[in-house]
Design a protein around this motif. Structure first.
Motif, PDB file in Angstrom:
ATOM      1  N   ASP A  83       0.807  -1.218   0.000  1.00 58.19           N
ATOM      2  CA  ASP A  83       0.000   0.000   0.000  1.00 58.19           C
ATOM      3  C   ASP A  83       0.839   1.267   0.000  1.00 58.19           C
ATOM      4  O   ASP A  83       0.516   2.235  -0.702  1.00 58.19           O
ATOM      5  N   LEU A  84       1.893   1.317   0.782  1.00 55.25           N
ATOM      6  CA  LEU A  84       2.678   2.534   0.894  1.00 55.25           C
ATOM      7  C   LEU A  84       3.296   2.943  -0.427  1.00 55.25           C
ATOM      8  O   LEU A  84       3.500   4.122  -0.698  1.00 55.25           O
ATOM      9  N   LEU A  85       3.581   1.960  -1.274  1.00 61.44           N
ATOM     10  CA  LEU A  85       4.248   2.235  -2.536  1.00 61.44           C
ATOM     11  C   LEU A  85       3.276   2.591  -3.655  1.00 61.44           C
ATOM     12  O   LEU A  85       3.684   3.147  -4.673  1.00 61.44           O
ATOM     13  N   GLN A  86       2.001   2.268  -3.500  1.00 64.89           N
ATOM     14  CA  GLN A  86       1.062   2.382  -4.606  1.00 64.89           C
ATOM     15  C   GLN A  86       0.798   3.817  -5.039  1.00 64.89           C
ATOM     16  O   GLN A  86       0.791   4.128  -6.226  1.00 64.89           O
ATOM     17  N   ASP A  87       0.567   4.706  -4.095  1.00 67.33           N
ATOM     18  CA  ASP A  87       0.091   6.049  -4.434  1.00 67.33           C
ATOM     19  C   ASP A  87       1.049   6.797  -5.349  1.00 67.33           C
ATOM     20  O   ASP A  87       0.634   7.437  -6.318  1.00 67.33           O
ATOM     21  N   ASP A  88       2.337   6.746  -5.048  1.00 68.26           N
ATOM     22  CA  ASP A  88       3.309   7.495  -5.847  1.00 68.26           C
ATOM     23  C   ASP A  88       3.749   6.744  -7.091  1.00 68.26           C
ATOM     24  O   ASP A  88       4.325   7.333  -8.001  1.00 68.26           O
ATOM     25  N   PHE A 279      10.284   2.401  -0.681  1.00 67.65           N
ATOM     26  CA  PHE A 279      10.793   1.196  -0.030  1.00 67.65           C
ATOM     27  C   PHE A 279       9.887   0.893   1.150  1.00 67.65           C
ATOM     28  O   PHE A 279       9.453   1.797   1.862  1.00 67.65           O
ATOM     29  N   GLN A 280       9.585  -0.369   1.364  1.00 70.37           N
ATOM     30  CA  GLN A 280       8.714  -0.738   2.480  1.00 70.37           C
ATOM     31  C   GLN A 280       9.115  -2.091   3.056  1.00 70.37           C
ATOM     32  O   GLN A 280       9.499  -3.015   2.318  1.00 70.37           O
ATOM     33  N   VAL A 281       9.024  -2.189   4.377  1.00 64.71           N
ATOM     34  CA  VAL A 281       9.191  -3.451   5.095  1.00 64.71           C
ATOM     35  C   VAL A 281       7.903  -3.714   5.851  1.00 64.71           C
ATOM     36  O   VAL A 281       7.424  -2.835   6.594  1.00 64.71           O
ATOM     37  N   GLY A 282       7.303  -4.871   5.655  1.00 68.84           N
ATOM     38  CA  GLY A 282       6.054  -5.210   6.310  1.00 68.84           C
ATOM     39  C   GLY A 282       6.148  -6.499   7.093  1.00 68.84           C
ATOM     40  O   GLY A 282       6.991  -7.364   6.808  1.00 68.84           O
ATOM     41  N   TYR A 283       5.267  -6.625   8.088  1.00 63.93           N
ATOM     42  CA  TYR A 283       5.220  -7.832   8.916  1.00 63.93           C
ATOM     43  C   TYR A 283       3.769  -8.264   9.050  1.00 63.93           C
ATOM     44  O   TYR A 283       2.912  -7.485   9.475  1.00 63.93           O
ATOM     45  N   GLY A 284       3.479  -9.509   8.651  1.00 64.10           N
ATOM     46  CA  GLY A 284       2.119 -10.026   8.724  1.00 64.10           C
ATOM     47  C   GLY A 284       1.743 -10.456  10.124  1.00 64.10           C
ATOM     48  O   GLY A 284       2.476 -11.209  10.770  1.00 64.10           O
ATOM     49  N   LEU A 285       0.588  -9.975  10.589  1.00 60.92           N
ATOM     50  CA  LEU A 285       0.103 -10.306  11.929  1.00 60.92           C
ATOM     51  C   LEU A 285      -0.900 -11.459  11.917  1.00 60.92           C
ATOM     52  O   LEU A 285      -1.330 -11.907  12.970  1.00 60.92           O
ATOM     53  N   GLY A 286      -1.251 -11.933  10.730  1.00 61.57           N
ATOM     54  CA  GLY A 286      -2.233 -12.994  10.615  1.00 61.57           C
ATOM     55  C   GLY A 286      -3.636 -12.454  10.459  1.00 61.57           C
ATOM     56  O   GLY A 286      -3.910 -11.281  10.757  1.00 61.57           O
ATOM     57  N   HIS A 287      -4.532 -13.272   9.932  1.00 64.97           N
ATOM     58  CA  HIS A 287      -5.944 -12.910   9.734  1.00 64.97           C
ATOM     59  C   HIS A 287      -6.097 -11.678   8.840  1.00 64.97           C
ATOM     60  O   HIS A 287      -7.030 -10.888   8.989  1.00 64.97           O
ATOM     61  N   GLY A 288      -5.163 -11.505   7.891  1.00 65.63           N
ATOM     62  CA  GLY A 288      -5.259 -10.411   6.938  1.00 65.63           C
ATOM     63  C   GLY A 288      -4.701  -9.087   7.416  1.00 65.63           C
ATOM     64  O   GLY A 288      -4.773  -8.092   6.689  1.00 65.63           O
ATOM     65  N   PHE A 289      -4.134  -9.023   8.616  1.00 62.58           N
ATOM     66  CA  PHE A 289      -3.590  -7.781   9.150  1.00 62.58           C
ATOM     67  C   PHE A 289      -2.066  -7.767   9.033  1.00 62.58           C
ATOM     68  O   PHE A 289      -1.398  -8.809   9.154  1.00 62.58           O
ATOM     69  N   SER A 290      -1.523  -6.575   8.825  1.00 62.71           N
ATOM     70  CA  SER A 290      -0.079  -6.420   8.764  1.00 62.71           C
ATOM     71  C   SER A 290       0.289  -5.000   9.160  1.00 62.71           C
ATOM     72  O   SER A 290      -0.544  -4.087   9.132  1.00 62.71           O
ATOM     73  N   ILE A 291       1.532  -4.811   9.553  1.00 54.09           N
ATOM     74  CA  ILE A 291       2.057  -3.496   9.829  1.00 54.09           C
ATOM     75  C   ILE A 291       3.281  -3.284   8.957  1.00 54.09           C
ATOM     76  O   ILE A 291       3.929  -4.247   8.534  1.00 54.09           O
ATOM     77  N   GLY A 292       3.594  -2.041   8.680  1.00 48.64           N
ATOM     78  CA  GLY A 292       4.741  -1.791   7.821  1.00 48.64           C
ATOM     79  C   GLY A 292       5.285  -0.399   8.011  1.00 48.64           C
ATOM     80  O   GLY A 292       4.609   0.499   8.516  1.00 48.64           O
ATOM     81  N   THR A 293       6.512  -0.237   7.613  1.00 53.31           N
ATOM     82  CA  THR A 293       7.138   1.073   7.602  1.00 53.31           C
ATOM     83  C   THR A 293       7.927   1.222   6.313  1.00 53.31           C
ATOM     84  O   THR A 293       8.374   0.219   5.742  1.00 53.31           O
ATOM     85  N   GLY A 294       8.071   2.458   5.861  1.00 52.54           N
ATOM     86  CA  GLY A 294       8.771   2.623   4.599  1.00 52.54           C
ATOM     87  C   GLY A 294       9.155   4.066   4.354  1.00 52.54           C
ATOM     88  O   GLY A 294       8.959   4.945   5.191  1.00 52.54           O
ATOM     89  N   TYR A 295       9.688   4.266   3.165  1.00 51.61           N
ATOM     90  CA  TYR A 295      10.167   5.598   2.764  1.00 51.61           C
ATOM     91  C   TYR A 295       9.760   5.825   1.315  1.00 51.61           C
ATOM     92  O   TYR A 295       9.835   4.912   0.487  1.00 51.61           O
ATOM     93  N   ARG A 296       9.325   7.060   1.034  1.00 51.02           N
ATOM     94  CA  ARG A 296       9.012   7.399  -0.346  1.00 51.02           C
ATOM     95  C   ARG A 296       9.254   8.887  -0.561  1.00 51.02           C
ATOM     96  O   ARG A 296       9.299   9.648   0.396  1.00 51.02           O
TER      97      ARG A 296
END
Length: 296
Positions: A83-88, A279-296
């Motif tokens: 998601d973080l990468l999509q907009d730009d 650039f983004q790094v994400g971590y899956g929490l299970g059940h369709g949820f995830s968290i991530g951080t990145g730079y753009r």
């Protein structure tokens, strides 16, 4: 000065099946509907919920047909990228929130892969289905990213009130001799709404590969090129080339993407270019949820 922006995006898919082939499907999206204020950090503000898709669907192994509020196919980068990468990078040419009808045919050519031809006719949604909850920015909002009470008067490509816009794509995967390879080629036509002088036509081609390094790590490089004539309903043409590398090692996902975008300014005028990177790094929490951080 670099600013820090945090936001939440979530999607929920629902299906009500009447038979094994007939169902009603809907997609609810929660996302940022207002952009950040200039020169300020942002922490999950301006978010709202809206109905992105609601349609009646008929589908078998070889034939599909659908009608309602749909997301016609065109391009895959916006879907593959986090998601973080999509907009730009590529979301600017994603087709979403359209009223119309379409269908698909699937061809299984065994060793030559599985291919699907999709086509749809549509127009931009200006009905009550477009309204959002919790945040409802209008066209006069300086930070608006999605107008809640969208109307014909707001203009925009495909905002015509009739199905004189169309898209067609051919996608494929499951090649016996090239396992993991996938592709899409496509074309679309968007008629002018109020405020645009010309129709926009566009063509797209994408190619990617899911490479299994072992049972847990998948490497996915892909590239997508899009060409636009009368970009955004004006006289200029444009081109976008996106290249990305995704690394999935459950529950981790790392993504690096870059794009070259060139937009003409009319005949004889110089072309403007930019080179968004993310650039983004994400971590899956299970059940369709995830968290991530990145730079753009």
């Amino acid at each position: 000065t670099q600013r820090l922006h945090s936001y939440f995006k979530g999607q929920a898919n629902f299906a009500l099946a009447f038979t094994p082939t007939v169902s009603v499907r809907r997609l609810i999206t929660v996302a940022s509907l207002r952009g950040p204020r200039p020169h300020r950090d942002r922490f999950i503000t301006g978010s709202g919920a809206y109905l992105e898709q609601l349609y009646l669907n008929y589908e078998t192994d070889t034939v599909a047909a659908y009608v309602g509020k749909i997301g016609p196919t065109f391009g895959i980068a916006w879907d593959k990228l986090p998601d973080l990468l999509q907009d730009d990078i590529s979301a600017a040419y994603k087709l979403a929130e359209m009223i119309g009808a379409g269908g698909g045919l699937t061809f299984n050519l065994e060793t030559l892969g599985k291919h699907r031809l999709d086509a749809a006719a549509f127009f931009a949604d200006t009905t009550f289905l477009h309204r959002s909850l919790f945040s409802a920015p209008g066209s006069d909002d300086e930070q608006v990213q999605r107008i809640s009470h969208f109307a014909r008067a707001d203009g925009g490509l495909a905002n015509t009130g009739k199905p004189n816009n169309f898209s067609a794509t051919l996608s494929g995967s499951d090649f016996a001799d090239l396992p993991g390879m996938f592709y899409q080629i496509g074309y679309r036509h968007l008629a002018p709404g109020r405020g645009e002088s010309r129709s926009e036509d566009a063509a797209i081609a994408a190619l990617g590969w899911n490479v299994k390094l072992d049972e847990e790590i998948v490497l996915t490089p892909f590239v997508e090129a899009a060409r636009f004539w009368n970009f955004n309903g004006g006289r200029a043409d444009a081109a976008v080339v996106t290249a990305a590398l995704l690394v999935r090692a459950e529950p981790w996902e790392i993504a690096l993407a870059g794009s070259w975008r060139g937009v003409g300014n009319g005949k004889g005028a110089p072309r403007s270019t930019d080179y968004p990177l993310a650039f983004q790094v994400g971590y899956g929490l299970g059940h369709g949820f995830s968290i991530g951080t990145g730079y753009r």
